[in-house]
Design a protein around this motif. Structure first.
Motif, PDB file in Angstrom:
ATOM      1  N   HIS A  50       1.650  -3.865  -2.753  1.00  0.00           N
ATOM      2  CA  HIS A  50       2.610  -3.554  -1.696  1.00  0.00           C
ATOM      3  C   HIS A  50       2.192  -4.235  -0.387  1.00  0.00           C
ATOM      4  O   HIS A  50       1.012  -4.543  -0.176  1.00  0.00           O
ATOM      5  CB  HIS A  50       2.697  -2.046  -1.479  1.00  0.00           C
ATOM      6  CG  HIS A  50       3.213  -1.292  -2.672  1.00  0.00           C
ATOM      7  ND1 HIS A  50       4.517  -1.375  -3.101  1.00  0.00           N
ATOM      8  CD2 HIS A  50       2.583  -0.438  -3.538  1.00  0.00           C
ATOM      9  CE1 HIS A  50       4.683  -0.605  -4.166  1.00  0.00           C
ATOM     10  NE2 HIS A  50       3.522  -0.028  -4.450  1.00  0.00           N
ATOM     11  N   GLU A  71      -0.812   7.423  -4.484  1.00  0.00           N
ATOM     12  CA  GLU A  71      -1.178   6.187  -5.171  1.00  0.00           C
ATOM     13  C   GLU A  71      -0.550   6.121  -6.556  1.00  0.00           C
ATOM     14  O   GLU A  71      -0.079   5.061  -6.985  1.00  0.00           O
ATOM     15  CB  GLU A  71      -2.695   6.080  -5.271  1.00  0.00           C
ATOM     16  CG  GLU A  71      -3.399   5.871  -3.944  1.00  0.00           C
ATOM     17  CD  GLU A  71      -4.896   5.736  -4.120  1.00  0.00           C
ATOM     18  OE1 GLU A  71      -5.314   5.061  -5.082  1.00  0.00           O
ATOM     19  OE2 GLU A  71      -5.643   6.306  -3.308  1.00  0.00           O
ATOM     20  N   THR A  72      -0.522   7.270  -7.277  1.00  0.00           N
ATOM     21  CA  THR A  72       0.011   7.274  -8.637  1.00  0.00           C
ATOM     22  C   THR A  72       1.488   6.905  -8.649  1.00  0.00           C
ATOM     23  O   THR A  72       1.933   6.081  -9.462  1.00  0.00           O
ATOM     24  CB  THR A  72      -0.186   8.660  -9.267  1.00  0.00           C
ATOM     25  OG1 THR A  72      -1.571   9.015  -9.208  1.00  0.00           O
ATOM     26  CG2 THR A  72       0.282   8.668 -10.718  1.00  0.00           C
ATOM     27  N   ARG A  73       2.269   7.484  -7.770  1.00  0.00           N
ATOM     28  CA  ARG A  73       3.711   7.232  -7.770  1.00  0.00           C
ATOM     29  C   ARG A  73       4.061   5.858  -7.211  1.00  0.00           C
ATOM     30  O   ARG A  73       4.981   5.202  -7.707  1.00  0.00           O
ATOM     31  CB  ARG A  73       4.428   8.329  -6.979  1.00  0.00           C
ATOM     32  CG  ARG A  73       4.264   9.700  -7.611  1.00  0.00           C
ATOM     33  CD  ARG A  73       5.262  10.691  -7.084  1.00  0.00           C
ATOM     34  NE  ARG A  73       5.142  11.980  -7.743  1.00  0.00           N
ATOM     35  CZ  ARG A  73       5.959  12.999  -7.550  1.00  0.00           C
ATOM     36  NH1 ARG A  73       6.966  12.892  -6.693  1.00  0.00           N
ATOM     37  NH2 ARG A  73       5.786  14.131  -8.199  1.00  0.00           N
ATOM     38  N   LEU A  74       3.349   5.422  -6.192  1.00  0.00           N
ATOM     39  CA  LEU A  74       3.642   4.100  -5.639  1.00  0.00           C
ATOM     40  C   LEU A  74       3.190   2.987  -6.577  1.00  0.00           C
ATOM     41  O   LEU A  74       3.693   1.864  -6.502  1.00  0.00           O
ATOM     42  CB  LEU A  74       2.965   3.937  -4.272  1.00  0.00           C
ATOM     43  CG  LEU A  74       3.575   4.776  -3.143  1.00  0.00           C
ATOM     44  CD1 LEU A  74       2.787   4.593  -1.851  1.00  0.00           C
ATOM     45  CD2 LEU A  74       5.036   4.396  -2.915  1.00  0.00           C
ATOM     46  N   ALA A  75       2.234   3.277  -7.466  1.00  0.00           N
ATOM     47  CA  ALA A  75       1.809   2.277  -8.445  1.00  0.00           C
ATOM     48  C   ALA A  75       2.923   1.962  -9.435  1.00  0.00           C
ATOM     49  O   ALA A  75       2.958   0.872 -10.025  1.00  0.00           O
ATOM     50  CB  ALA A  75       0.564   2.764  -9.187  1.00  0.00           C
ATOM     51  N   ASN A  76       3.844   2.910  -9.634  1.00  0.00           N
ATOM     52  CA  ASN A  76       4.946   2.714 -10.571  1.00  0.00           C
ATOM     53  C   ASN A  76       6.172   2.075  -9.937  1.00  0.00           C
ATOM     54  O   ASN A  76       7.163   1.828 -10.625  1.00  0.00           O
ATOM     55  CB  ASN A  76       5.338   4.058 -11.201  1.00  0.00           C
ATOM     56  CG  ASN A  76       4.198   4.662 -12.001  1.00  0.00           C
ATOM     57  OD1 ASN A  76       3.437   3.940 -12.642  1.00  0.00           O
ATOM     58  ND2 ASN A  76       4.071   5.984 -11.954  1.00  0.00           N
ATOM     59  N   PRO A 110       6.784  -3.901  -5.883  1.00  0.00           N
ATOM     60  CA  PRO A 110       6.225  -4.184  -4.545  1.00  0.00           C
ATOM     61  C   PRO A 110       7.284  -4.060  -3.458  1.00  0.00           C
ATOM     62  O   PRO A 110       8.397  -4.565  -3.593  1.00  0.00           O
ATOM     63  CB  PRO A 110       5.723  -5.626  -4.671  1.00  0.00           C
ATOM     64  CG  PRO A 110       5.451  -5.801  -6.132  1.00  0.00           C
ATOM     65  CD  PRO A 110       6.497  -4.983  -6.840  1.00  0.00           C
ATOM     66  N   THR A 126      -3.855  -3.248  -2.671  1.00  0.00           N
ATOM     67  CA  THR A 126      -4.371  -3.610  -4.000  1.00  0.00           C
ATOM     68  C   THR A 126      -3.328  -3.381  -5.089  1.00  0.00           C
ATOM     69  O   THR A 126      -3.392  -4.008  -6.146  1.00  0.00           O
ATOM     70  CB  THR A 126      -5.631  -2.800  -4.329  1.00  0.00           C
ATOM     71  OG1 THR A 126      -5.325  -1.394  -4.301  1.00  0.00           O
ATOM     72  CG2 THR A 126      -6.738  -3.090  -3.330  1.00  0.00           C
ATOM     73  N   LEU A 127      -2.359  -2.492  -4.836  1.00  0.00           N
ATOM     74  CA  LEU A 127      -1.262  -2.253  -5.790  1.00  0.00           C
ATOM     75  C   LEU A 127      -0.148  -3.291  -5.658  1.00  0.00           C
ATOM     76  O   LEU A 127       0.823  -3.235  -6.416  1.00  0.00           O
ATOM     77  CB  LEU A 127      -0.684  -0.849  -5.587  1.00  0.00           C
ATOM     78  CG  LEU A 127      -1.634   0.331  -5.838  1.00  0.00           C
ATOM     79  CD1 LEU A 127      -0.946   1.652  -5.501  1.00  0.00           C
ATOM     80  CD2 LEU A 127      -2.108   0.332  -7.292  1.00  0.00           C
ATOM     81  N   LYS A 142      -5.662   0.636  -0.209  1.00  0.00           N
ATOM     82  CA  LYS A 142      -5.319   1.028  -1.579  1.00  0.00           C
ATOM     83  C   LYS A 142      -3.942   0.500  -1.978  1.00  0.00           C
ATOM     84  O   LYS A 142      -3.753  -0.020  -3.085  1.00  0.00           O
ATOM     85  CB  LYS A 142      -5.344   2.557  -1.696  1.00  0.00           C
ATOM     86  CG  LYS A 142      -6.719   3.185  -1.575  1.00  0.00           C
ATOM     87  CD  LYS A 142      -7.562   2.903  -2.808  1.00  0.00           C
ATOM     88  CE  LYS A 142      -8.873   3.656  -2.752  1.00  0.00           C
ATOM     89  NZ  LYS A 142      -9.712   3.379  -3.948  1.00  0.00           N
ATOM     90  N   LEU A 143      -2.968   0.619  -1.078  1.00  0.00           N
ATOM     91  CA  LEU A 143      -1.612   0.176  -1.396  1.00  0.00           C
ATOM     92  C   LEU A 143      -1.529  -1.342  -1.485  1.00  0.00           C
ATOM     93  O   LEU A 143      -0.737  -1.878  -2.274  1.00  0.00           O
ATOM     94  CB  LEU A 143      -0.637   0.699  -0.334  1.00  0.00           C
ATOM     95  CG  LEU A 143      -0.521   2.222  -0.233  1.00  0.00           C
ATOM     96  CD1 LEU A 143       0.497   2.621   0.822  1.00  0.00           C
ATOM     97  CD2 LEU A 143      -0.144   2.829  -1.584  1.00  0.00           C
TER      98      LEU A 143
END
Length: 354
Positions: free
Chosen positions: A75, A44-49, A52, A72-73, A69-70
């Motif tokens: 993606h 989650e931490t790395r994909l948040a950066n 999309p 909501t980021l 979770k993804l």
């Protein structure tokens, strides 16, 4: 700008593991620009950066939670059945090649995806799975009691109710053939049976209460043969059914249609395919038997002419499967269209072939 596009992943394939996640990222041209192994906490931490992008995963344990979770980021996270990903795997199997196959498969325009389940759906699904396991254990206990009695020459009529009513009398009067040790063993098994009955009843009551509170389940329960157990299991499995374009697709997904092995100009239909959700398929078959055996007012549900015509040409077991498929298609329409089941009698209905 083009250099930035070439190095930024547009599509990501994630091979999910218990603690390790293998990641393959492809740019817009299909070249691999990301190939790493991450821990569960890093995903989650790395994909948040990352900007999309389209993310593909196999529908397995933990995939629905990660997909939410993804999403909501920002993606576009999509889940796919593992059997549909396998043809895109190249060479010998390893985790990075699996992730690459997932990245390839998620881009296919004809790929069939699995709808991401909500937390409430997963909770409801968990209740059904626990209940199914307990019912299986109860069946095992009952079969063991029957086997021990039969070894001593005591045969009990078929059916759970028969054994439940006759067992106390057998334990009290047949001490001539049942040793004290065997009496104790069977009494302990009977105790296990009672405890399983209590747990199954508690779970069934909880599932029924949840079904009464859900609007989709309430609409499904207007369909003949469908009660709280089937309606809640269907909602837990497919939500509102948006992943299917029509009821026929839902029936095929359940495995209630003939398996097709056609070639050339020959259309060969075999036994039912038994694909998809085994638990839900069994429930719909049980619902079909309830309609055939217990429901007398077929006409008020618009099923009388269809059932009577099908009875003339189908074996009763085949008829039950055909009716289960019909009920599944009706249930999908009720769930997806947001309307309760109602029979509209027309002249066409009376003349429609089975």
């Amino acid at each position: 700008m083009s250099q930035k596009l070439d190095t930024s992943p547009a599509v990501i394939g994630i091979d999910i593991g218990k603690n390790s996640f293998h990641i393959i990222g492809q740019n817009q041209r299909g070249g691999i620009v990301l190939r790493q192994k991450w821990s569960r906490g890093q995903v989650e931490t790395r994909l948040a950066n990352l900007p999309p992008c389209l993310i593909g995963m196999e529908a397995c344990v933990g995939a629905h939670h990660l997909s939410r979770k993804l999403q909501t980021l920002g993606h576009d996270a999509r889940l796919m059945p593992a059997k549909y990903v396998r043809p895109y795997s190249k060479g010998q199997k390893n985790d990075f090649r699996d992730a690459e196959a997932i990245a390839e498969a998620v881009q296919r325009p004809t790929m069939k995806f699995v709808a991401t389940k909500t937390a409430d759906q997963l909770d409801l699904q968990a209740l059904h799975r626990v209940r199914e396991r307990l019912v299986g254990q109860r069946t095992g206990v009952i079969n063991q009691i029957r086997a021990f009695l039969l070894e001593r020459g005591i045969a009990v009529r078929q059916g759970l109710r028969s054994l439940r009513s006759e067992l106390p009398g057998i334990l009290a009067t047949r001490t001539d053939v049942l040793s004290p040790r065997m009496l104790r063993i069977i009494e302990d098994l009977a105790g296990d049976w009672r405890r399983l009955d209590e747990r199954i009843e508690d779970l069934s009551s909880e599932i029924e209460a949840l079904a009464r509170q859900d609007k989709g389940c309430e609409r499904l329960m207007t369909v003949p043969g469908i009660g709280p157990i089937i309606s809640s299991a269907m909602v837990a499995a497919i939500g509102t059914g948006d992943v299917f374009s029509k009821g026929r697709d839902f029936g095929a997904w359940l495995g209630l249609v003939p398996k097709q092995i056609s070639t050339g100009d020959r259309t060969i239909l075999g036994k039912i395919s038994r694909r998809g959700n085994r638990y839900l398929r069994a429930l719909f078959v049980q619902a079909a038997w309830v309609v055939l055996v217990k429901v007398k007012g077929w006409e008020r549900y618009g099923l009388k002419s269809w059932i009577e015509a099908a009875k003339k040409r189908l074996h009763h077991n085949v008829l039950a499967i055909a009716l289960a498929n019909k009920l599944a298609r009706i249930a999908w329409a009720v769930l997806n269209k947001g309307r309760a089941f109602e029979c509209v009698k027309t002249d066409e209905m009376a003349s429609r072939p089975a």
